[in-house]
Design a protein around this motif. Sequence first.
Motif, PDB file in Angstrom:
ATOM      1  N   VAL A 184       0.305   8.387  -8.269  1.00  0.00           N
ATOM      2  CA  VAL A 184      -0.437   8.417  -9.537  1.00  0.00           C
ATOM      3  C   VAL A 184      -1.680   7.071  -9.493  1.00  0.00           C
ATOM      4  O   VAL A 184      -1.281   6.343  -9.470  1.00  0.00           O
ATOM      5  N   LEU A 185      -2.678   7.583  -9.474  1.00  0.00           N
ATOM      6  CA  LEU A 185      -3.630   6.409  -9.456  1.00  0.00           C
ATOM      7  C   LEU A 185      -4.407   6.285 -10.895  1.00  0.00           C
ATOM      8  O   LEU A 185      -5.162   7.553 -11.419  1.00  0.00           O
ATOM      9  N   THR A 205      -3.440   0.855 -10.795  1.00  0.00           N
ATOM     10  CA  THR A 205      -2.750   0.809 -10.559  1.00  0.00           C
ATOM     11  C   THR A 205      -1.930   2.414  -9.942  1.00  0.00           C
ATOM     12  O   THR A 205      -2.204   3.421 -10.331  1.00  0.00           O
ATOM     13  N   LEU A 206      -1.475   1.957  -9.147  1.00  0.00           N
ATOM     14  CA  LEU A 206      -0.772   3.657  -7.406  1.00  0.00           C
ATOM     15  C   LEU A 206       0.727   3.552  -8.735  1.00  0.00           C
ATOM     16  O   LEU A 206       1.964   2.349  -7.601  1.00  0.00           O
ATOM     17  N   LEU A 238       7.938   2.797  -6.627  1.00  0.00           N
ATOM     18  CA  LEU A 238       6.994   1.638  -6.497  1.00  0.00           C
ATOM     19  C   LEU A 238       5.589   2.148  -6.983  1.00  0.00           C
ATOM     20  O   LEU A 238       5.066   2.267  -7.078  1.00  0.00           O
ATOM     21  N   ARG A 239       4.874   0.181  -7.251  1.00  0.00           N
ATOM     22  CA  ARG A 239       3.899   0.449  -8.296  1.00  0.00           C
ATOM     23  C   ARG A 239       3.304  -0.945  -7.217  1.00  0.00           C
ATOM     24  O   ARG A 239       3.534  -2.012  -6.717  1.00  0.00           O
ATOM     25  N   HIS A 240       1.547  -0.549  -7.499  1.00  0.00           N
ATOM     26  CA  HIS A 240       1.172  -1.196  -6.194  1.00  0.00           C
ATOM     27  C   HIS A 240       0.063  -1.890  -7.343  1.00  0.00           C
ATOM     28  O   HIS A 240      -0.808  -0.639  -8.436  1.00  0.00           O
TER      29      HIS A 240
END
Length: 344
Positions: A259-260, A265-266, A286-288
Amino acid sequence: MSIRRLMPGRAALRYGLIGPGTHAQENLLPALSVLDGARLTAVAARRPDAAAEAARRWGADLWTDDWTDLVDGEGTAEIDALIVAGSPQLHADVVPRALARGISVFVEKPPAPDTATLEKLAVDERGAPEGTVAFVGFNFPYGQSYRKLRDTLRAHGTVRTVDLRMVSAKPTSPVWGCATVTDSLLQGLGTHAVDLVLRELGGPDRVTARRADIGTDRHALHVLLEYADGRLATLLLGNYSNRLEYRCELVTDQSVVGVLDDFNTLTLSRPSRTPGVGVLDGKETLRHTWPGRRGGYGRTGYSTELESFHRSVLHGEPSDSPLSACLEVYRVLDEVRRQTGDRP
């Protein structure tokens, strides 16, 4: 030793800009200004004061209030490539004349006012002199955060569903010569959304569209794209937000979900007891995140799309975003218009 001045070298590519409006000033020109090996040399606008001001602000040597000066006139010798950021009708006027002269063109979306005109532009694209590039500026698939999403999911199967939400505060009145607000919405956000899905899944086998009216000038469009092998894409387009909101969810055949949100935020996750190993198990995610001030034009795709065009022109490589690839986008949107009562 006395102080020395480093003289700037000749840029590999000299760019002309037609249409220094808000979008160009806020996104394209800042991205172009940091593109290695590129230099803005000429600006054309309808108003002389706008052309002159943009040229001064962005360091161009030449300006004109007649865009034909950059295609058929004395300015032609001063540019190697064009950026065109105006109305769809302006795009349709500029692109064939530039291509015929062997001038490569980066044209903002939408590249044409209708499908019939785009079909003619695709013919012009095929007939252009060798090495002449046409590139349609769809920034979303070139965003660094979106590419991070795709690169990460590539190791976890093939995409089976796409859910895409693009809502904004505009338009609230017809623009670009469109007959209705919803047609304008399709020309604006609709082209972005359908292009993104078609790059991911290809042309659909079935299109279903519905419109919800929210007051007199606010609307929501729900579009379902179905594929014979069971893949699905759902699109929500609207002009009822107070800003641009963008959310993209991709799900693979290994149940990995990416999900973007708004380029920034990914989030990646996968249910337990599904194929694959690693941190994506159970209720873990897992979050970027990309800080708002870091690499904004790369994160949103404006820098990277121009880099792709620049590379194609410089090295004679095929365009990553040709006019011909837009034809299926326009045909899908024509079907949406037919079903929602917005056929031009």
